[in-house]
Write a protein that holds these residues in place. Structure first.
Motif, PDB file in Angstrom:
ATOM      1  N   ALA A 198       0.825  -1.207   0.000  1.00  0.00           N
ATOM      2  CA  ALA A 198       0.000   0.000   0.000  1.00  0.00           C
ATOM      3  C   ALA A 198       0.861   1.260   0.000  1.00  0.00           C
ATOM      4  N   ILE A 199       1.936   1.226   0.767  1.00  0.00           N
ATOM      5  CA  ILE A 199       2.851   2.373   0.803  1.00  0.00           C
ATOM      6  C   ILE A 199       3.482   2.586  -0.569  1.00  0.00           C
ATOM      7  N   SER A 200       3.884   1.490  -1.217  1.00  0.00           N
ATOM      8  CA  SER A 200       4.535   1.581  -2.528  1.00  0.00           C
ATOM      9  C   SER A 200       3.639   2.252  -3.566  1.00  0.00           C
ATOM     10  N   PHE A 201       2.324   2.039  -3.450  1.00  0.00           N
ATOM     11  CA  PHE A 201       1.388   2.585  -4.443  1.00  0.00           C
ATOM     12  C   PHE A 201       0.610   3.797  -3.918  1.00  0.00           C
ATOM     13  N   ASN A 202       1.021   4.281  -2.736  1.00  0.00           N
ATOM     14  CA  ASN A 202       0.429   5.500  -2.178  1.00  0.00           C
ATOM     15  C   ASN A 202      -1.086   5.368  -2.031  1.00  0.00           C
ATOM     16  N   TRP A 203      -1.526   4.252  -1.461  1.00  0.00           N
ATOM     17  CA  TRP A 203      -2.960   4.011  -1.297  1.00  0.00           C
ATOM     18  C   TRP A 203      -3.532   4.624  -0.025  1.00  0.00           C
ATOM     19  N   GLU A 204      -2.676   5.185   0.823  1.00  0.00           N
ATOM     20  CA  GLU A 204      -3.140   5.798   2.075  1.00  0.00           C
ATOM     21  C   GLU A 204      -4.007   4.805   2.859  1.00  0.00           C
ATOM     22  N   LEU A 205      -3.426   3.666   3.127  1.00  0.00           N
ATOM     23  CA  LEU A 205      -4.138   2.547   3.742  1.00  0.00           C
ATOM     24  C   LEU A 205      -4.763   2.938   5.080  1.00  0.00           C
ATOM     25  N   ILE A 206      -6.027   2.574   5.242  1.00  0.00           N
ATOM     26  CA  ILE A 206      -6.757   2.813   6.492  1.00  0.00           C
ATOM     27  C   ILE A 206      -6.923   1.474   7.200  1.00  0.00           C
ATOM     28  N   GLU A 207      -6.504   1.404   8.463  1.00  0.00           N
ATOM     29  CA  GLU A 207      -6.594   0.174   9.244  1.00  0.00           C
ATOM     30  C   GLU A 207      -7.737   0.278  10.253  1.00  0.00           C
ATOM     31  N   ILE A 208      -8.552  -0.757  10.299  1.00  0.00           N
ATOM     32  CA  ILE A 208      -9.635  -0.826  11.276  1.00  0.00           C
ATOM     33  C   ILE A 208      -9.466  -2.090  12.104  1.00  0.00           C
ATOM     34  N   GLN A 209      -9.921  -2.048  13.322  1.00  0.00           N
ATOM     35  CA  GLN A 209      -9.879  -3.228  14.188  1.00  0.00           C
ATOM     36  C   GLN A 209     -11.234  -3.932  14.117  1.00  0.00           C
ATOM     37  N   THR A 210     -11.211  -5.242  13.924  1.00  0.00           N
ATOM     38  CA  THR A 210     -12.448  -6.014  13.935  1.00  0.00           C
ATOM     39  C   THR A 210     -12.375  -7.070  15.042  1.00  0.00           C
ATOM     40  N   ASP A 211     -13.535  -7.417  15.574  1.00  0.00           N
ATOM     41  CA  ASP A 211     -13.583  -8.288  16.755  1.00  0.00           C
ATOM     42  C   ASP A 211     -14.311  -9.597  16.485  1.00  0.00           C
ATOM     43  N   GLU A 212     -14.205 -10.107  15.238  1.00  0.00           N
ATOM     44  CA  GLU A 212     -14.916 -11.346  14.922  1.00  0.00           C
ATOM     45  C   GLU A 212     -14.508 -12.506  15.830  1.00  0.00           C
ATOM     46  N   VAL A 213     -13.264 -12.490  16.312  1.00  0.00           N
ATOM     47  CA  VAL A 213     -12.776 -13.597  17.140  1.00  0.00           C
ATOM     48  C   VAL A 213     -13.491 -13.626  18.492  1.00  0.00           C
ATOM     49  N   ASP A 214     -14.091 -12.515  18.889  1.00  0.00           N
ATOM     50  CA  ASP A 214     -14.830 -12.466  20.152  1.00  0.00           C
ATOM     51  C   ASP A 214     -16.248 -13.008  20.018  1.00  0.00           C
ATOM     52  N   ASN A 215     -16.677 -13.236  18.794  1.00  0.00           N
ATOM     53  CA  ASN A 215     -18.033 -13.704  18.538  1.00  0.00           C
ATOM     54  C   ASN A 215     -18.121 -15.218  18.779  1.00  0.00           C
ATOM     55  N   PRO A 216     -18.970 -15.679  19.725  1.00  0.00           N
ATOM     56  CA  PRO A 216     -19.096 -17.124  19.988  1.00  0.00           C
ATOM     57  C   PRO A 216     -19.451 -17.924  18.738  1.00  0.00           C
ATOM     58  N   GLU A 217     -20.223 -17.319  17.818  1.00  0.00           N
ATOM     59  CA  GLU A 217     -20.596 -18.031  16.593  1.00  0.00           C
ATOM     60  C   GLU A 217     -19.371 -18.237  15.697  1.00  0.00           C
ATOM     61  N   TYR A 218     -18.464 -17.295  15.707  1.00  0.00           N
ATOM     62  CA  TYR A 218     -17.195 -17.448  14.979  1.00  0.00           C
ATOM     63  C   TYR A 218     -16.316 -18.481  15.673  1.00  0.00           C
ATOM     64  N   GLN A 219     -16.196 -18.356  16.996  1.00  0.00           N
ATOM     65  CA  GLN A 219     -15.343 -19.267  17.762  1.00  0.00           C
ATOM     66  C   GLN A 219     -15.777 -20.719  17.611  1.00  0.00           C
ATOM     67  N   ARG A 220     -17.090 -20.934  17.438  1.00  0.00           N
ATOM     68  CA  ARG A 220     -17.615 -22.292  17.308  1.00  0.00           C
ATOM     69  C   ARG A 220     -17.011 -23.007  16.097  1.00  0.00           C
ATOM     70  N   ASN A 221     -16.683 -22.240  15.051  1.00  0.00           N
ATOM     71  CA  ASN A 221     -15.964 -22.763  13.889  1.00  0.00           C
ATOM     72  C   ASN A 221     -16.743 -23.849  13.147  1.00  0.00           C
ATOM     73  N   ASP A 222     -18.027 -23.566  12.888  1.00  0.00           N
ATOM     74  CA  ASP A 222     -18.768 -24.478  12.034  1.00  0.00           C
ATOM     75  C   ASP A 222     -18.556 -24.069  10.572  1.00  0.00           C
ATOM     76  N   GLN A 223     -19.332 -24.625   9.669  1.00  0.00           N
ATOM     77  CA  GLN A 223     -19.118 -24.344   8.245  1.00  0.00           C
ATOM     78  C   GLN A 223     -19.405 -22.892   7.866  1.00  0.00           C
ATOM     79  N   MET A 224     -20.045 -22.145   8.762  1.00  0.00           N
ATOM     80  CA  MET A 224     -20.405 -20.756   8.463  1.00  0.00           C
ATOM     81  C   MET A 224     -19.463 -19.747   9.125  1.00  0.00           C
ATOM     82  N   ARG A 225     -18.319 -20.195   9.609  1.00  0.00           N
ATOM     83  CA  ARG A 225     -17.398 -19.271  10.285  1.00  0.00           C
ATOM     84  C   ARG A 225     -17.071 -18.051   9.429  1.00  0.00           C
ATOM     85  N   CYS A 226     -16.795 -18.272   8.148  1.00  0.00           N
ATOM     86  CA  CYS A 226     -16.427 -17.157   7.275  1.00  0.00           C
ATOM     87  C   CYS A 226     -17.572 -16.162   7.117  1.00  0.00           C
TER      88      CYS A 226
END
Length: 289
Positions: free
Chosen positions: A83-111
């Motif tokens: 991103a730096i090489s192409f001057n994209w001015e990358l914006i970083e956000i924090q996401t908390d999907e790992v805190d979601n029990p449905e994500y942690q369960r890791n069934d076929q719908m995790r994604c």
């Protein structure tokens, strides 16, 4: 010029013409979006999308990457560097999907839960920034596979310009190479949670454990690396080209065993079939059927 040579040249020209047509369609598609947020990961698909979005829309295309424990640090570093090489001015956000029990369960719908979390955050940014759309890097090859994340994309009305342009993975790599994107030939990547078989719970500590194991293999000079996590067993997958080095070098084996056991793995195995996308689910899927 022989008949075979003429035929090959004609096929190459046809392929070149097809890619040019698809590239033109991609540019037209992006031009219609107005103000666009690109969900960027550093992989070749989202990188190409970011490249063309900035080319067409300039600063009306914002490139955003989600940072969470499921993203390996070396992947984040590579994404930042590009991103730096192409001057994209990358914006970083924090996401908390790992805190979601449905994500942690890791069934076929995790994604699905992962992408839903991402698109929820990006949807808020669309409103805050007075933008029009979100886009992500799905390509036409993805349509052949079961990808729950696409369900989330449909629900949030996320655009997939690479699919609209009918671009395949191979064609995306060709265009990325022409654009000079460092990611054009990077090995296939996926979030760290993909190292866990379906139904085995995913936690921040276990994601970190897998990341440290893979980092060590990278330090040893391997590139296409997966450490599949089965409770106390680490199953190592390498590309077919790199596999012989690990199988024949006893010194590397000893170093690797020592390192992975220090992380808490009791058994270390090598998959003789080599790296295969999604292979951690082969056993669990067969059991479920």
């Amino acid at each position: 010029m022989t008949t075979d040579t003429k035929r090959l040249k004609a096929e190459e020209q046809q392929q070149s013409d097809e890619i040019a047509e698809k590239e033109s369609l991609l540019l037209q598609t992006l031009e219609k979006t107005g103000k666009l947020i690109v969900a960027y990961s550093g992989g070749v698909d989202s990188s190409l999308l970011a490249y063309y979005a900035r080319k067409v829309l300039g600063k009306n295309a914002k490139i955003v990457i989600a940072v969470s424990p499921s993203l390996a640090q070396h992947e984040l570093d590579a994404a930042r560097s590009q991103a730096i090489s192409f001057n994209w001015e990358l914006i970083e956000i924090q996401t908390d999907e790992v805190d979601n029990p449905e994500y942690q369960r890791n069934d076929q719908m995790r994604c699905y839960f992962c992408k839903s979390t991402l698109f929820t955050v990006l949807d808020r940014l669309v409103v805050d920034w007075n933008f029009n759309h979100i886009a992500y890097g799905a390509n036409v090859d993805d349509l052949k596979d079961f990808r729950p994340g696409h369900k989330a994309a449909r629900e949030f009305k996320v655009l997939s310009p690479l699919q609209t342009a009918n671009l395949s993975k191979a064609e995306i790599r060709t265009l990325a190479q022409r654009a000079g994107l460092p990611s054009w030939n990077r090995p296939q990547a996926a979030c760290l949670a993909s190292r866990f078989p379906t139904w085995q719970p995913v936690t921040v500590n276990l994601l970190s454990k897998v990341e440290r194991a893979e980092d060590y293999l990278h330090q040893l000079g391997f590139t296409q690396v997966r450490v599949r996590h089965y409770e106390h067993t680490a199953r190592i997958e390498l590309s077919q080209e790199e596999l012989p080095r690990l199988l024949t070098d006893s010194a590397i084996q000893k170093l690797l065993i020592k390192q992975l056991k220090s992380l808490g793995y009791e058994h270390i195995t090598i998959d003789l079939e080599g790296y295969k996308q999604g292979s951690s689910n082969r056993l669990s899927n067969s059991v479920e059927k």
